[in-house]
Design an enzyme around this catalytic site. Sequence first.
Site, PDB file in Angstrom:
ATOM      1  N   ASP A  42     -20.200  -3.175  22.014  1.00  0.00           N
ATOM      2  CA  ASP A  42     -19.967  -4.399  21.244  1.00  0.00           C
ATOM      3  C   ASP A  42     -19.333  -4.107  19.888  1.00  0.00           C
ATOM      4  OD1 ASP A  42     -21.025  -5.822  23.322  1.00  0.00           O
ATOM      5  OD2 ASP A  42     -22.872  -6.404  22.310  1.00  0.00           O
TER       6      ASP A  42
ATOM      7  N   HIS B  52     -22.202  -3.350  14.252  1.00  0.00           N
ATOM      8  CA  HIS B  52     -22.851  -4.355  15.110  1.00  0.00           C
ATOM      9  C   HIS B  52     -24.352  -4.069  15.152  1.00  0.00           C
ATOM     10  CE1 HIS B  52     -23.403  -7.097  18.466  1.00  0.00           C
ATOM     11  NE2 HIS B  52     -23.931  -6.141  19.172  1.00  0.00           N
TER      12      HIS B  52
ATOM     13  N   HIS C 263     -25.831   0.794  22.666  1.00  0.00           N
ATOM     14  CA  HIS C 263     -26.698   0.304  21.580  1.00  0.00           C
ATOM     15  C   HIS C 263     -27.902  -0.409  22.171  1.00  0.00           C
ATOM     16  CE1 HIS C 263     -24.251  -3.255  22.430  1.00  0.00           C
ATOM     17  NE2 HIS C 263     -25.014  -3.999  21.656  1.00  0.00           N
TER      18      HIS C 263
ATOM     19  N   ASP D 149     -29.192  -7.153  26.113  1.00  0.00           N
ATOM     20  CA  ASP D 149     -28.171  -7.440  27.127  1.00  0.00           C
ATOM     21  C   ASP D 149     -27.336  -6.201  27.466  1.00  0.00           C
ATOM     22  OD1 ASP D 149     -26.936  -7.587  24.599  1.00  0.00           O
ATOM     23  OD2 ASP D 149     -25.355  -8.901  25.344  1.00  0.00           O
ATOM     24  N   HIS D 150     -27.750  -5.047  26.931  1.00  0.00           N
ATOM     25  CA  HIS D 150     -27.115  -3.774  27.303  1.00  0.00           C
ATOM     26  C   HIS D 150     -28.129  -2.782  27.861  1.00  0.00           C
ATOM     27  CE1 HIS D 150     -23.072  -4.518  25.423  1.00  0.00           C
ATOM     28  NE2 HIS D 150     -23.806  -5.500  24.918  1.00  0.00           N
TER      29      HIS D 150
ATOM     30  N   HIS E 100     -18.055  -7.539  26.827  1.00  0.00           N
ATOM     31  CA  HIS E 100     -18.038  -8.987  27.078  1.00  0.00           C
ATOM     32  C   HIS E 100     -16.627  -9.503  27.374  1.00  0.00           C
ATOM     33  CE1 HIS E 100     -22.197  -9.760  25.697  1.00  0.00           C
ATOM     34  NE2 HIS E 100     -21.972  -8.772  24.847  1.00  0.00           N
TER      35      HIS E 100
ATOM     36  N   HIS F 283     -29.346  -3.420  22.063  1.00  0.00           N
ATOM     37  CA  HIS F 283     -29.520  -4.838  22.413  1.00  0.00           C
ATOM     38  C   HIS F 283     -29.935  -5.025  23.882  1.00  0.00           C
ATOM     39  CE1 HIS F 283     -26.981  -6.393  18.791  1.00  0.00           C
ATOM     40  NE2 HIS F 283     -28.232  -6.162  18.478  1.00  0.00           N
TER      41      HIS F 283
HETATM   42 ZN    ZN Z   1     -24.874  -6.135  21.129  1.00  0.00          ZN
END
Ligand code: ZN
Length: 255
Positions: free
Chosen positions: A133, A114, A56, A60-61, A171, A58
């Site tokens: 996530d 998400h 996805h 942090d990915h 995570h 985001h």
């Molecule tokens: Zn995420």
Amino acid sequence: MPAQTHLFRCLQDNYGVLVHDPSTGATASIDAPEAAPVEAALKATGWRLTDILVTHHHGDHTGGIVELKQHHHCRVTAPLAEAARIPAVDVEVKQGDEVKVGALKARVLETPGHTAGHIAYWLPDEELAFVGDTLFSIGCGRVIEGTPEMMWQSLLKLRELPDATRVYCGHEYTAANIRFAKTIEPDNRNLAAREQDVARLLAQGKPTIPSLLGAEKKENVFLRADVPAVAAAVGLSGHSPAEVFAEVRARKNKF
Ligand SMILES: [Zn+2]
């Protein structure tokens, strides 16, 4: 030859994971939170990066994609519905598509909630799933772009996978997730046993990832919104599983 995996920490509390096909030498990074830890993991394993499989959009990915692609000229595969928000995408995929990493075959599962276009990668022959996530160990992602109903359907899709599936998420939240799950299911014996296992792993400095889907089905309250005792615990006996899920998720947001 079975796939090999290598798990490592990124950013604050993200996991990176490499999946490697020993028969061809192909290696995929599942998401790319930042470049440096992925490079370090490649160095440690001696594997060559051929692919990035994005779950996805985001940051942090996806933060490491551009730098890794410049260095390794790898192919970037990402969800069709979010491709415009992800840099350097080569291949856009949707529900049911097959993605190959060397000889390894991954099937794309759309798991919105998400984010609106979130996908998971399931490798049935390897009993592996990379779920980003959407599903966490004893938890699930926040419902940011979708609805609770949508997220519940996505979790049901993952719950249908075989019990032996090893689930890699984005995570390390397991210990906090267990503390919350116990507030809903204080008498879940499987969950109590898992709490001890997780405490032992963390005390040894080891990750609690991957988790086994068969265990998640018994212990992860977010996969259990259709269990009557869970509905009763949140005062929603007789309500739909999606409503129960929404209440459990709302309680976790405030926990
Ligand atoms: Zn995420």
